[in-house]
Write an enzyme that holds these catalytic residues in place. Structure first.
Site, PDB file in Angstrom:
ATOM      1  N   HIS A 333     -12.902   8.201 -15.796  1.00  0.00           N
ATOM      2  CA  HIS A 333     -12.309   7.193 -15.156  1.00  0.00           C
ATOM      3  C   HIS A 333     -11.805   7.113 -13.461  1.00  0.00           C
ATOM      4  CE1 HIS A 333     -11.689   5.298 -19.533  1.00  0.00           C
ATOM      5  NE2 HIS A 333     -10.955   6.237 -19.797  1.00  0.00           N
ATOM      6  N   HIS A 337      -7.654   4.111  -4.536  1.00  0.00           N
ATOM      7  CA  HIS A 337      -6.556   3.143  -3.740  1.00  0.00           C
ATOM      8  C   HIS A 337      -7.229   1.899  -3.918  1.00  0.00           C
ATOM      9  CE1 HIS A 337      -3.433   2.377  -1.243  1.00  0.00           C
ATOM     10  NE2 HIS A 337      -4.215   2.116  -0.070  1.00  0.00           N
ATOM     11  N   HIS A 366      -6.101  -7.319  -6.387  1.00  0.00           N
ATOM     12  CA  HIS A 366      -6.535  -9.019  -6.420  1.00  0.00           C
ATOM     13  C   HIS A 366      -5.092  -9.378  -7.213  1.00  0.00           C
ATOM     14  CE1 HIS A 366      -7.799 -13.200  -7.339  1.00  0.00           C
ATOM     15  NE2 HIS A 366      -7.289 -13.129  -8.332  1.00  0.00           N
ATOM     16  N   ASN A 370      -2.241  -4.679  -1.860  1.00  0.00           N
ATOM     17  CA  ASN A 370      -2.101  -2.896  -1.033  1.00  0.00           C
ATOM     18  C   ASN A 370      -0.598  -2.526  -0.564  1.00  0.00           C
ATOM     19  OD1 ASN A 370      -2.317  -0.197  -0.293  1.00  0.00           O
ATOM     20  ND2 ASN A 370      -3.326  -1.431   1.591  1.00  0.00           N
TER      21      ASN A 370
END
Length: 461
Positions: A333, A337, A366, A370
């Protein structure tokens, strides 16, 4: 006499072997629990609210158009969060109390849940690390937390600032190094960013962008090196690599806090930032790749590179494409960032990953935007909420920060994980059938030829 000497040698070998194994066991770094912060729903930054905020900035026509274009293509949805003062008469002009409230709300909300779920008392904590890049309070944030929870007098506390979006892994590295000399300890890492006092009220395009990207969020992480608690752990830290390009003037200045010509303080993002980020990522991967990839993958890469060089030098042939490492051979996985749409796409190209690998980062951008250094933990939370993290899986975390820094680490999942955490109310709706940005639906006309007339009408209203 010879028999006695042989026995002593055997005893010494066994003793030193035991000490070596015991030291390694106590130097391990485990995550027991982590808790991401989700502000109240009345703080959601909707499309309409964003439009009103931008109008209040009194930007010239072209700067307003630039900002709308940035938001439309940002990859950020309508369910991200802003600080409390954005929704009051203060607006973007925050006070000290607004900033303190933002920090206090984050750490009390996450730590109360963390202590309850982990069954660990605040008085059990031995090490406390807090990282917030663009905020310094006196007394420090660590002192506020220690006072609020009445922690022990001998607690080791560290307050980190200025490290940008890569600060989470820097804090983890600090704890990892502390664990090497302090046995049987519990550590807390709190990572967030102060959004309230850092809104840019000027008109410089290179500094306006941060107003579009950054949102409220944070995460508290509980770590330990106690062998007795390893059965309760979620993750074990395998490797951590930090890369710093600060010696280069270009890298050092591509992202920095500064004043514009009107005295407004903001965060500058240079045009050379993508180039610098690519270089930092490349240097970081050079160091961590041999640690996390199988030897066969490394040997294959070296062989193909040398064949390509030989062909170019002596046969005057050029390879159809650049040889790259297949990181999927050592990683299950990718926790990357979500710094923005361009950052995600750039890392995807550099690592040769598919859309499925990037889904957690894209969905985090989404849903939450951030949130600076804490963004990685929302990405990790998405993987867990989707029940993708199984015992033995390997998770590669990669974060970027001003300076310029690229930090990465490998976590091993120590048990099957399925907590829906901060994603509980929405994870079943992700990924959505369409990632058409709601901002695009409202402001997509910004790219049309008659956009100037539309803009003038909006600004006049």
């Amino acid at each position: 006499m010879l028999v006695i000497l042989e026995c002593l040698i055997v005893v010494c070998i066994v003793y030193f072997l035991y000490k070596f194994i015991d030291q390694k066991r106590n130097q391990s770094c485990y995550i027991l629990h982590y808790e991401c912060f989700k502000p109240p729903n009345d703080r959601k930054v909707s499309t309409d609210f964003s439009g009103e905020m931008m109008k209040r900035c009194n930007l010239p026509l072209e700067e307003y158009r630039f900002l709308l274009r940035a938001i439309v293509s940002s990859g950020i949805g309508e369910d991200t969060y802003g600080p409390r003062n954005f929704f009051t008469e203060n607006g973007t002009n925050s006070t000290l109390s607004d900033t303190q409230f933002e920090m206090d709300e984050f750490f009390t909300e996450t730590l109360d849940k963390l202590f309850s779920k982990s069954r660990v008392s605040p008085q059990d904590i031995d090490i406390l690390v807090v990282n917030v890049s663009v905020l310094t309070l006196v007394p420090s944030l660590t002192s506020r937390i220690i006072n609020h929870y009445k922690m022990r007098e001998d607690i080791k506390s560290f307050n980190i600032s200025g490290m940008g979006c890569s600060a989470s892994l820097i804090s983890i590295n600090l704890v990892q190094n502390m664990f090497k000399t302090h046995r049987n300890k519990l550590a807390l890492v709190l990572t967030t960013e102060a959004i309230a006092p850092n809104w840019y009220n000027g008109k410089e395009r290179s500094m306006i962008l941060t107003n579009c990207l950054f949102r409220c969020g944070g995460c508290s992480v509980l770590l330990t090196n106690k062998p007795a608690l390893q059965n309760r752990a979620m993750f074990k830290l395998k490797y951590l690599v930090r890369t710093h390009l600060g010696a280069s003037d270009e890298a050092h200045t591509c992202g920095r806090q500064q004043e514009d010509d009107k005295g407004n303080i903001g965060f500058f993002l240079g045009k050379n930032l993508p180039k610098t980020a690519t270089r930092a990522l490349t240097e970081n991967l050079k160091e961590i790749a041999p640690k996390i990839l199988p030897l066969t993958a490394i040997c294959r890469f070296v062989l193909l590179v040398n064949i390509q060089k030989f062909g170019a030098k002596y046969l005057h042939t050029r390879g159809k494409k650049k040889v790259g490492l297949n990181f999927k051979l050592g990683v299950d996985h990718f926790c990357l960032h979500p710094g923005g749409k361009a950052v995600i796409e750039g890392v995807q190209r550099s690592l040769g990953l598919g859309d499925d690998d990037m889904e957690p980062s894209r969905m985090t951008l989404h849903r939450f935007g951030n949130t600076s250094a804490s963004s990685l933990w929302y990405v990790l939370g998405y993987m867990e909420a989707k029940k993708r993290l199984k015992k033995g899986d390997r998770v590669l975390m990669i974060g970027f920060g001003s300076g310029f820094k690229c930090n990465s680490c490998m976590w091993e999942v120590t048990r099957d994980l399925d907590d829906k955490n901060v994603w509980e109310d929405c994870v079943d709706n992700f990924p959505p059938k369409s990632l058409v940005n709601p901002y695009f639906e409202k402001y997509g006309w910004i790219n049309e030829e008659n956009a100037a007339n539309e803009l003038e009408a909006i600004l006049e209203s």
